[in-house]
Structures are given as C-alpha cells and as structure tokens.
Motif scaffolding. Structure first.
Motif, PDB file in Angstrom:
ATOM      1  N   LEU A  98       0.849  -1.187   0.000  1.00 36.59           N
ATOM      2  CA  LEU A  98       0.000   0.000   0.000  1.00 36.59           C
ATOM      3  C   LEU A  98       0.894   1.249   0.000  1.00 36.59           C
ATOM      4  N   CYS A  99       0.646   2.117  -0.987  1.00 38.48           N
ATOM      5  CA  CYS A  99       1.515   3.291  -1.155  1.00 38.48           C
ATOM      6  C   CYS A  99       0.681   4.588  -1.193  1.00 38.48           C
ATOM      7  N   ILE A 100       1.358   5.666  -0.912  1.00 47.16           N
ATOM      8  CA  ILE A 100       0.772   7.007  -1.004  1.00 47.16           C
ATOM      9  C   ILE A 100       1.745   7.896  -1.788  1.00 47.16           C
ATOM     10  N   SER A 101       1.186   8.773  -2.603  1.00 45.78           N
ATOM     11  CA  SER A 101       2.048   9.632  -3.437  1.00 45.78           C
ATOM     12  C   SER A 101       2.658  10.764  -2.619  1.00 45.78           C
ATOM     13  N   MET A 102       3.754  11.262  -3.147  1.00 46.64           N
ATOM     14  CA  MET A 102       4.431  12.385  -2.484  1.00 46.64           C
ATOM     15  C   MET A 102       3.520  13.611  -2.435  1.00 46.64           C
ATOM     16  N   ARG A 103       2.749  13.872  -3.502  1.00 45.57           N
ATOM     17  CA  ARG A 103       1.862  15.030  -3.552  1.00 45.57           C
ATOM     18  C   ARG A 103       0.768  14.926  -2.513  1.00 45.57           C
TER      19      ARG A 103
END
Length: 667
Positions: free
Chosen positions: A8-13
């Motif tokens: 599970l990942c989240i973007s830098m923005r």
C-alpha cells in the motif's frame, strides 16, 4: 492511496497536499532513507513518486489514517497479499486420502488448501506483535482482520466465515486441530455426532447381549432404559447406568430413531467389534480377521502338509463315515500318502506316515524338508519324532482350529469338488448355496425327531477302493496352475521338481517311530529271531554297544504294502545298535540244492568267518603267575604253551568250492 508491488503506497503530492508533512521535510526524510520510496517520480508523463505507507514513521502513519480514513484496512490487505504463501504441507494432506481420511475432489482440496494458507497468514501476523501493532495501531484487531479477510474472498477464493466470532473460533480450532478441522462434516470426518461416545458404547453393549438382539430390539431396549422402564448395569462391576446421563441439551431423555441405531450398529468399526463378541473364535477368525497371503515353493517335497477328513459316504454296517488321513506335497498338490481307519486315532496317523515313506523309498526320493501338521494327533511327537532336526529339518504345528492355515485343507477341498463330486453321488454339503453341491437326507419322524436316513450305504472295501482311485485320478489330473505348468499333471510337477537338497531317508529313525516293534534277544552273538525268521547282525562289532550282561533288544522294522518286512533295526533303550540282515537258510540235501542255496551258504560262512576273525583280532593272551619269596629272588615265569590251531574243515557240506577259504580271502 494505491497498491504498488503488493504494498500500500501514497504519493508524495498526497503527503504534502494533505498536510501530513512539508515538501522540505519529505525530501529530508527521503534522503535519509527514513521511508521506502518504491517508485521514483519524473520521467514518463504522469509518473509520480510513491511511498510505502507501512515504512513511514508511526506518527506519519497515524496522520495518514486521520486524513485518509480506511487506510489501515488497506495496509492490512496489502500486508496479507504480500505475505500470503500456498501451504505445501496442506497440499500434501488434502490430496492424500490416507492422511485426510476422505477422497476429496480437486476443487474441494484446492479450497481447503487456500483456507489453510489464509489462516497461516493470519496466525503469522498474530505472532508478530510489532508488525500487528504497526498495522492495527494497537492490539490485534479481530474485527478488522475478519473484515479484511472477507474483502479478500474474491482475490483468494477462500470460504472462511465472515463473522468475527466465527472467524476467530475457526482460527483457534485450526491452531488446535490442524488441517482436519477444515473438512466439511458431509465428508464423514467432522460431522456432528447424533450421540456422544458414552451413548454409542451403551448401544453397542446392548447389541452384544448373548441372545443376539435385532436392531429393532436394541432400539426398544435403549428407549426403555432412557425412559426409566428398564435398568441397565455393568455385569463385571454390577454398577447401574444412570438414565439422567443420557439426555439432550434440554434435559429430556435422548430417544433415538431406528435409522440412528442402524447407522451406529452398521459402522464398519462397530460391526467388527460386534462380530467379535457374538461370533465363536473360529467363525470370527475365518470371516473377519485378516489372513496371511502366501505362495507355494518352487520345488517338490520342500513342504508336505497333513490333514484328516471323514469320507463323505457312510458304511453299511455301522452307519459311520470312515476316517482318512492324507499327506500332500504343497508345490504340486499331489497326495503322497494315505491311510484309513474306523476311528480318528494314532494308528491312523502312523499308517499314513508308513504309506508316505514307502512311496518315497520306492521312488528313491529324499526326506521332505518341512512338514505342516495339526495339534490334535501329532502333538504326542512334538518332542521326539516331530521335533525339528530329528526326522524333518523344519516342522510347523498349525494353530488349533485354524483350517485355513493348513495347505492340506485346500487340497482336500479341491479333490472333493473336482474328482469325488464327479465320480460319486451324495458328495456335497446340506447347507451349500449351489444346488449342484447341495445334499439332502430323508428325515425320520420318530420320537427323537433328529434321525435322518442316507440314500445309500457302502461296504468298507467299496469306500476305500473308490477313494484310492480318486486319489490316483486327482494326482494325474492337470495341475491347476496351467500358466506355469502348461500341460503337466500334478504328478508330473511332483516328479520334475524334486528339491535337490533333500536329505536321504533315515530308515532307522523312521522304523523306530512309525515302524512295527517287537522285543527280542541276540542269540549266539550273531542273530535275532523276529516274526519266525532269523535276522543276522551286520557285523560282530555291534555287540560292543550292548549294556553289560544284557542281550535283550527292541527290534523295529518296516514293511511293504503287502506286509513283508523290508528293513530291520535293533535298539537297546535309546541306543541304536545295528541294522539286521535276513540272510535266509539253505537246503542241506545236496540233490535239492539250488543256486540260491549256495548264495545263502556263502553269506552265512562270510558272517561266521568275520566272527572268527573278530575273535582272533581280539583274543586275550594268558599271563604267567608266580609267588614272590621273602629273599626277593628272581623267579623265572613259567613258559605258557601256545596252542596250535587245528586245520579247519571247509568241505563239511560237500560243496565243490572251498567257501571258507573264499570267505577269508574276502576279508
């Protein structure tokens, strides 16, 4: 948030715009490696950097959960997907009928393998406290886990329960009982019991009552017991069973149906236990117990099997069946010895041994290497004649009443079905299923009400002659294994495959145990009189084995089929003395002498000459005696005259040759 590489990942923005961290803070933490950047931004259009959520420091993970609700469950799903592994041990278990106890289809086995693999992943997370705390934000959350597992149902294809409590129970059951708890009850493995173990044992106890009750009677007796109409007790301890212990969950008597009783009494494991208690030892052994699987040897006379039987037809004079005893070679199936008597006694067995040894001696064959005997009549020779190494190298005493162990039982049946049934009437069993083999008798309705009349009766000579002809026909019929012995009869197989390592017949031992016996005395140091004839010692040296001042011996002899003596042996106690020869007598009238008379005369003169030579070789020399005087003078001993041997008369019977000289020359 999104998944990248099962994480599970989240973007830098999203991190910066969501207020979780500033852009400089992001760059500083990224450069220090404080979290995992699983994908770099830039390059292709629309490509942006992704950060693994579970790699963020805990304070940032908590902010992610606040800003983006549902993220914890998403992280849990990602962890389960990335840590899921197919359980290879479960694969081996569910595809092996011997291990799991039931034959599962491929689809059902795959379903259970998936369930086991998912549960393994859940248990792995439970045992990793630090990982679970990071994913759940505290202690292990069963509700979140059950919800997550349910959302992954389509992804994995499992069939685990969706309810939190049921899922938690399944996990604990799986940890305690392993793979077996995953199998559905419809396969007979984990099905709910209609009755508990105690009730089942009570049903079985009623079923094995001595009167052998029917299943319906078992049901009636059980229901009478639980309703208080009947007392049931343990016959060994006298303890009464308490009906209050046989109730359902509401406290009502557990009344069973007829179908339930039938199901439990007809379970294979219960069926065999019931048969064991209700059947006799022989019935249970022949119908229920496992049996040995064997094959015959390659050589004839490697093993001989003995057994008795009653001839199927009755005598006219006594209305009884003659008793027969047979010896069978196991490899060929040939009958090599037989005997008959009106009673099953020791004489019957001895006559059978004599008949077998006559055949072996006539054919020039050796002694059987092994014999298979019963206990009833043979046990008296267990420590003598039938002790291994005395007569036969190997001896096997079969278990009592175990007819299937003796090969002779099978050969008796084959002879009766194939030969006797074809040649005679009234051969079979009154209880036989096949009408061709079923016999019938005429019942006499008298006061006893148990008398039957045979259709025909026969004389002793008729029955014995018929059986001997049947034996000959049986021996010369084709061997049953025509694939191996193509075109060969049983007798052909017997003759062609004699074991080359057989020991020669020990006639002295045979005569002692199964021969005729008579007490006699050695006369004139040369012969014994037995059955009205003179039997000479083979050599004079045999008298050296006699006890002091005892010339009495026991003579054991063998006879042929006509009763003529063929071999004679003498024993003194357990000591073997000698084998005797019947030299015969010669006619003294010269006008009537024949060539045989001359041969007998020569043999007798040889034995007498051997006796004289023995006396000469062992003659005792005399010694001189003199009294010693007081002066101790030397006294010359008297000279002892040596007797001069008179010349022997050798022509006392008037024969033309000097047989005495010839006999001495032969020595």
């Amino acid at each position: 948030m999104e998944y990248y590489g099962n994480r599970l990942c989240i973007s830098m923005r999203d991190l910066v715009d969501g207020g979780i961290m500033s852009e400089p803070n992001y760059k500083q933490l990224a450069s220090r490696g404080r979290f995992d950047v699983v994908r770099r931004g830039g390059g292709a259009a629309g490509c942006y950097a992704l950060v693994a959520v579970d790699s963020l420091p805990q304070r940032y993970q908590d902010k992610v959960n606040e800003v983006y609700p549902g993220g914890a469950q998403a992280r849990l799903e990602g962890w389960i997907k990335s840590n899921y592994e197919v359980d290879q041990a479960a694969t081996a278990f569910f595809f092996d009928k011997g291990k799991c106890g039931v034959a599962l289809t491929a689809d059902k086995a795959k379903e259970y393998i998936t369930n086991a693999s998912v549960l393994n992943t859940c248990i792995k997370l439970y045992e990793r406290a630090s990982t679970a705390q990071r994913l759940f934000g505290g202690k292990y959350d069963w509700s979140m886990m059950a919800t997550t597992i349910e959302t992954l149902r389509k992804h994995f294809g499992h069939t685990l329960p969706a309810s939190t409590l049921r899922f938690r129970k399944k996990v604990n059951d799986y940890k305690a009982n392993g793979y077996a708890c995953l199998i559905s009850g419809k396969f007979g493995n984990q099905s709910a019991r209609k009755v508990d173990h105690k009730t089942e044992r009570l049903i079985l106890g009623i079923a094995v009552l001595p009167n052998k009750p029917w299943n319906t009677n078992v049901l009636e007796l059980y229901n009478s017991f639980v309703t208080g109409e009947l007392d049931v007790y343990d016959p060994e301890t006298g303890e009464l069973f308490d009906p209050e212990q046989f109730t359902d969950k509401n406290g009502e008597p557990m009344v069973l149906s007829e179908a339930t009783i039938n199901n439990y009494l007809n379970k294979p494991k219960n069926r065999v236990l019931i048969e064991h208690r209700l059947s006799s030892y022989t019935t249970f052994m022949h119908e229920q117990m496992p049996h040995m699987h064997r094959h015959h040897g390659e050589f004839s006379l490697s093993k001989v099997s003995f057994d008795d039987r009653d001839l199927p037809r009755k005598l006219k004079d006594s209305r009884i069946r003659p008793k027969a005893y047979y010896a069978y070679d196991v490899t060929s199936g040939c009958c090599i010895g037989s005997a008959y008597n009106r009673a099953k006694n020791v004489d019957l067995v001895v006559d059978m041994f004599r008949d077998m040894f006559r055949l072996l001696d006539r054919q020039g064959w050796g002694c059987p290497a092994e014999v298979e005997v019963e206990n009833h009549l043979m046990s008296q020779w267990r420590d003598s004649f039938l002790r291994a190494g005395v007569m036969f190298p190997f001896v096997r005493f079969c278990a009592p009443m175990n007819s299937q162990e003796k090969h002779a039982e099978q050969f008796n049946g084959a002879k009766k079905r194939s030969i006797e049934h074809r040649n005679h009437i009234g051969i079979g069993r009154f209880y036989a299923k096949s009408r061709q083999y079923r016999t019938e008798s005429v019942k006499v309705f008298d006061e006893l009400n148990d008398t039957y009349v045979e259709k025909e009766y026969y004389t002793w000579d008729e029955l014995i002659a018929d059986d001997l002809r049947d034996i000959y026909e049986y021996n010369h019929a084709l061997h049953p294994n025509q694939k191996k012995y193509k075109g060969m009869t049983r007798w052909d197989v017997l003759v062609a495959n004699i074991n080359p390592t057989l020991q020669p017949l020990d006639k002295a031992t045979i005569a002692r145990y199964v021969g005729e016996r008579v007490s006699t005395t050695i006369r004139r140091n040369s012969y014994c009189r037995v059955a009205g004839e003179d039997w000479w010692l083979s050599k004079t040296e045999a008298i050296e084995l006699l006890a002091p001042n005892d010339y009495k011996v026991e003579a054991y002899y063998l006879t042929d089929a006509e009763g003529k003596i063929t071999d004679m042996f003498i024993y003194q106690g357990d000591m073997y003395i000698d084998r005797l020869d019947n030299v015969g007598t010669f006619c003294t009238a010269r006008a009537e002498q024949t060539e045989k008379d001359e041969q007998v005369f020569v043999e007798q003169r040889k034995k007498i000459s051997h006796f004289n030579k023995y006396i000469e070789d062992h003659a005792i020399a005399r010694v001189g005696l003199s009294e010693r005087d007081s002066a101790a003078e030397t006294v010359e001993p008297e000279e002892v005259p040596v007797p001069v041997e008179e010349p022997r008369e050798t022509q006392d019977m008037g024969f033309t040759d000097d047989y005495a000289a010839r006999a001495l020359a032969d020595l």
